[in-house]
Design an enzyme around this catalytic site. Structure first.
Site, PDB file in Angstrom:
ATOM      1  N   GLU A 363     -28.679  24.760  -9.480  1.00 18.39           N
ATOM      2  CA  GLU A 363     -29.910  24.465 -10.248  1.00 18.39           C
ATOM      3  C   GLU A 363     -30.842  23.533  -9.449  1.00 18.39           C
ATOM      4  O   GLU A 363     -31.486  22.645  -9.996  1.00 18.39           O
ATOM      5  CB  GLU A 363     -29.577  23.952 -11.640  1.00 18.39           C
ATOM      6  CG  GLU A 363     -28.785  25.014 -12.403  1.00 18.39           C
ATOM      7  CD  GLU A 363     -28.795  24.910 -13.896  1.00 18.39           C
ATOM      8  OE1 GLU A 363     -29.707  24.286 -14.453  1.00 18.39           O
ATOM      9  OE2 GLU A 363     -27.873  25.485 -14.508  1.00 18.39           O
TER      10      GLU A 363
HETATM   11  C1  LIG Z   1     -20.714  27.755  -7.946  1.00 17.94           C
HETATM   12  C2  LIG Z   1     -22.159  28.140  -7.919  1.00 17.94           C
HETATM   13  C3  LIG Z   1     -22.763  28.614  -9.067  1.00 17.94           C
HETATM   14  C4  LIG Z   1     -24.095  28.999  -9.052  1.00 17.94           C
HETATM   15  N1  LIG Z   1     -24.657  29.559 -10.178  1.00 17.94           N
HETATM   16  C5  LIG Z   1     -25.888  30.132 -10.095  1.00 17.94           C
HETATM   17  C6  LIG Z   1     -26.416  30.900 -11.197  1.00 17.94           C
HETATM   18  O1  LIG Z   1     -25.806  31.017 -12.263  1.00 17.94           O
HETATM   19  N2  LIG Z   1     -27.616  31.500 -11.029  1.00 17.94           N
HETATM   20  C7  LIG Z   1     -28.340  31.408  -9.885  1.00 17.94           C
HETATM   21  O2  LIG Z   1     -29.406  31.987  -9.809  1.00 17.94           O
HETATM   22  N3  LIG Z   1     -27.859  30.686  -8.828  1.00 17.94           N
HETATM   23  C8  LIG Z   1     -26.657  30.065  -8.898  1.00 17.94           C
HETATM   24  N4  LIG Z   1     -26.154  29.350  -7.830  1.00 17.94           N
HETATM   25  C9  LIG Z   1     -26.931  29.275  -6.606  1.00 17.94           C
HETATM   26  C10 LIG Z   1     -27.471  27.892  -6.305  1.00 17.94           C
HETATM   27  O3  LIG Z   1     -28.500  27.576  -7.198  1.00 17.94           O
HETATM   28  C11 LIG Z   1     -27.900  27.871  -4.838  1.00 17.94           C
HETATM   29  O4  LIG Z   1     -26.711  27.884  -4.066  1.00 17.94           O
HETATM   30  C12 LIG Z   1     -28.751  26.672  -4.499  1.00 17.94           C
HETATM   31  O5  LIG Z   1     -30.006  26.776  -5.129  1.00 17.94           O
HETATM   32  C13 LIG Z   1     -28.958  26.517  -2.992  1.00 17.94           C
HETATM   33  O6  LIG Z   1     -29.355  27.706  -2.412  1.00 17.94           O
HETATM   34  P1  LIG Z   1     -28.583  28.245  -1.094  1.00 17.94           P
HETATM   35  O7  LIG Z   1     -27.134  28.247  -1.391  1.00 17.94           O
HETATM   36  O8  LIG Z   1     -29.211  29.529  -0.676  1.00 17.94           O
HETATM   37  O9  LIG Z   1     -28.841  27.141  -0.016  1.00 17.94           O
HETATM   38  P2  LIG Z   1     -30.125  27.030   0.956  1.00 17.94           P
HETATM   39  O10 LIG Z   1     -31.367  27.204   0.169  1.00 17.94           O
HETATM   40  O11 LIG Z   1     -29.895  27.931   2.116  1.00 17.94           O
HETATM   41  O12 LIG Z   1     -30.030  25.526   1.430  1.00 17.94           O
HETATM   42  C14 LIG Z   1     -29.140  25.091   2.465  1.00 17.94           C
HETATM   43  C15 LIG Z   1     -29.406  23.606   2.695  1.00 17.94           C
HETATM   44  O13 LIG Z   1     -30.755  23.419   3.141  1.00 17.94           O
HETATM   45  C16 LIG Z   1     -31.419  22.517   2.292  1.00 17.94           C
HETATM   46  N5  LIG Z   1     -32.834  22.902   2.173  1.00 17.94           N
HETATM   47  C17 LIG Z   1     -33.340  24.119   1.897  1.00 17.94           C
HETATM   48  N6  LIG Z   1     -34.681  24.052   1.854  1.00 17.94           N
HETATM   49  C18 LIG Z   1     -35.040  22.771   2.100  1.00 17.94           C
HETATM   50  C19 LIG Z   1     -36.267  22.065   2.176  1.00 17.94           C
HETATM   51  N7  LIG Z   1     -37.439  22.674   1.964  1.00 17.94           N
HETATM   52  N8  LIG Z   1     -36.242  20.749   2.460  1.00 17.94           N
HETATM   53  C20 LIG Z   1     -35.067  20.101   2.636  1.00 17.94           C
HETATM   54  N9  LIG Z   1     -33.855  20.702   2.583  1.00 17.94           N
HETATM   55  C21 LIG Z   1     -33.845  22.027   2.301  1.00 17.94           C
HETATM   56  C22 LIG Z   1     -30.699  22.632   0.951  1.00 17.94           C
HETATM   57  O14 LIG Z   1     -30.916  21.478   0.151  1.00 17.94           O
HETATM   58  C23 LIG Z   1     -29.262  22.767   1.426  1.00 17.94           C
HETATM   59  O15 LIG Z   1     -28.728  21.509   1.740  1.00 17.94           O
HETATM   60  C24 LIG Z   1     -24.844  28.887  -7.857  1.00 17.94           C
HETATM   61  C25 LIG Z   1     -24.231  28.385  -6.706  1.00 17.94           C
HETATM   62  C26 LIG Z   1     -22.912  28.038  -6.717  1.00 17.94           C
HETATM   63  C27 LIG Z   1     -22.275  27.541  -5.435  1.00 17.94           C
END
Ligand SMILES: Cc1cc2nc3c(=O)[nH]c(=O)nc-3n(C[C@H](O)[C@H](O)[C@H](O)COP(=O)(O)OP(=O)(O)OC[C@H]3O[C@@H](n4cnc5c(N)ncnc54)[C@H](O)[C@@H]3O)c2cc1C
Length: 380
Positions: A363
């Site tokens: 989230e």
């Molecule tokens: C157990 C679990 C349950 C989940 N449930 C749901 C769900 O029900 N529905 C749903 O839609 N999603 C869900 N998610 C997804 C979750 O919301 C995403 O994993 C999260 O938003 C991060 O996206 P990403 O994993 O692609 O990481 P990325 O976006 O690839 O980020 C990787 C890293 O880079 C950092 N980063 C990225 N952009 C920036 C920026 N502009 N400035 C600084 N730092 C940055 C991030 O903070 C992170 O540390 C879930 C994830 C997990 C692990």
């Protein structure tokens, strides 16, 4: 300023505490180990009104406020954060989204069942190439007149294999950028909608996380939520409330670990006295309780803002950022206070430490919360 809870709030908190201790606690280690979804417990939480806490009773909900939601989330999360995330997604992402922005027909058909726990819901925004950068949606929903054809992949979806109703965000008109995104209600079993294997996770292992595949799924036009192009705003507004739920989850994880550490420190002896009599341990407890109380204030402020109809984007981001940091740091301290016993499953704190991590990721990661907060302060 009013810092005390009402009689009703106290009753709700006690009911959630009682349920967590008598029903969630007994099998929590086993469910974590086996990655077992608490199906029967979800039904019981539905009976108690925990699956539609803030939903209007005319749609089968409990008609409570956001403060009540936060109190319930904290108590459930002290014992079982896997169960509480099921509650959080169903309440603040799915039920709230439908009640606030859905049509009357959508509410009649779906919300009434979601609010009672007869149905479970999922919220599908994240994709393999669109996590923090949610505007980069690759899933498409092509307008075919009376229906849309949806294609694409969603990943990390909580309740992914267990839901009846999925709120799916997809791109209809790429040229319009985020204004070309829509939100849809997709039902389990619609042809072309497939559920991938379950993720094997570090924490909240009893929750059910899957990748979902959409191959030419025909979604009726009446299943679109809001006006054409409203989907991205829908997702952001809904997530803003969701963050209050996750902040409350983090608060519960932290306070659950603190309560266990406090109890243990009064029982365990070293160097001829209970370890709480060593100042190093007593000071850890002082830091824990202070930081947890600070987190609680931020979580309650965000919930109060929502109940007052104030804008809560800023306060919910701060609550989630801080409460998740406290959860991560203080669960590590709780393990430390338990010594070697902190490292084994029977003492519960290692699970709480593993569960805490996700509150800094889903989230909106902590970095994304800082973007929301800094943009707000820099705007003025
Ligand atoms: C157990 C679990 C349950 C989940 N449930 C749901 C769900 O029900 N529905 C749903 O839609 N999603 C869900 N998610 C997804 C979750 O919301 C995403 O994993 C999260 O938003 C991060 O996206 P990403 O994993 O692609 O990481 P990325 O976006 O690839 O980020 C990787 C890293 O880079 C950092 N980063 C990225 N952009 C920036 C920026 N502009 N400035 C600084 N730092 C940055 C991030 O903070 C992170 O540390 C879930 C994830 C997990 C692990």
């Amino acid at each position: 300023m009013e810092f005390s809870l009402t009689e009703e709030h106290l009753m709700i908190r006690d009911a959630a505490r009682d349920f967590a201790q008598t029903e969630l606690f007994p099998g929590v280690i086993e469910r974590d180990e086996k990655q077992e979804f608490p199906k029967e417990l979800v039904r019981k939480m539905g009976d108690l009104g925990f699956m539609g806490i803030m939903v209007d009773p005319k749609y089968g909900g409990s008609g409570m406020d956001t403060i009540s939601y936060v109190l319930i989330m904290e108590e459930l999360s002290k014992i079982d954060a896997s169960a509480s995330v099921i509650v959080s997604v169903n309440n603040s992402l799915v039920c709230y989204g439908l009640e606030k922005y859905g049509t009357e027909a959508q509410k009649e058909k779906y919300l009434t069942k979601l609010a009672t726990g007869e149905f479970v819901g999922a919220f599908c925004l994240s994709e393999p190439e669109a996590g923090s950068d949610a505007t980069s949606q690759k899933t498409t929903a092509i307008d075919m007149g009376d229906h849309y054809i949806v294609n694409g992949t969603k990943n990390w979806i909580t309740n992914g294999g267990r839901s009846d109703v999925y709120l799916v965000i997809a791109q209809t008109d790429r040229e319009k950028g985020h204004r070309g995104i829509n939100a849809f209600i997709v039902e389990k079993g619609m042809p072309g909608f497939d559920i991938g294997p379950k993720e094997n996770k570090l924490g909240i292992r009893g929750s059910d996380t899957h990748t979902l595949q959409f191959n030419d799924v025909k979604v009726p036009k009446e299943n679109r939520i809001g006006e054409d192009g409203f989907g991205f705003k829908f997702a952001m507004k809904t997530l803003s409330g969701g963050r209050i739920g996750i902040a409350a989850q983090a608060l519960g994880i932290a306070s659950g670990a603190y309560e266990l550490a406090l109890k243990y420190s009064k029982e365990r002896k070293a160097f001829g006295t209970e370890i709480c009599n060593h100042q190093a341990i007593a000071f850890k407890l002082a830091d824990m309780v202070t930081e947890i109380e600070a987190a609680r204030m931020l979580v309650m402020k965000a919930a109060w803002d929502k109940d007052q109809d104030n804008n809560y984007d800023f306060s919910s981001a701060m609550a989630k950022l801080y409460a998740s940091k406290v959860a991560m740091e203080q669960t590590v301290e709780a393990v430390q206070i338990h010594g070697g016993n902190g490292f084994v499953k029977e003492y519960h704190v290692e699970r709480l430490m593993r569960d805490a991590k996700i509150t800094q990721i889903y989230e909106g990661t902590s970095e994304i919360q800082k973007i929301v907060i800094s943009r707000t302060v820099l705007k003025d």
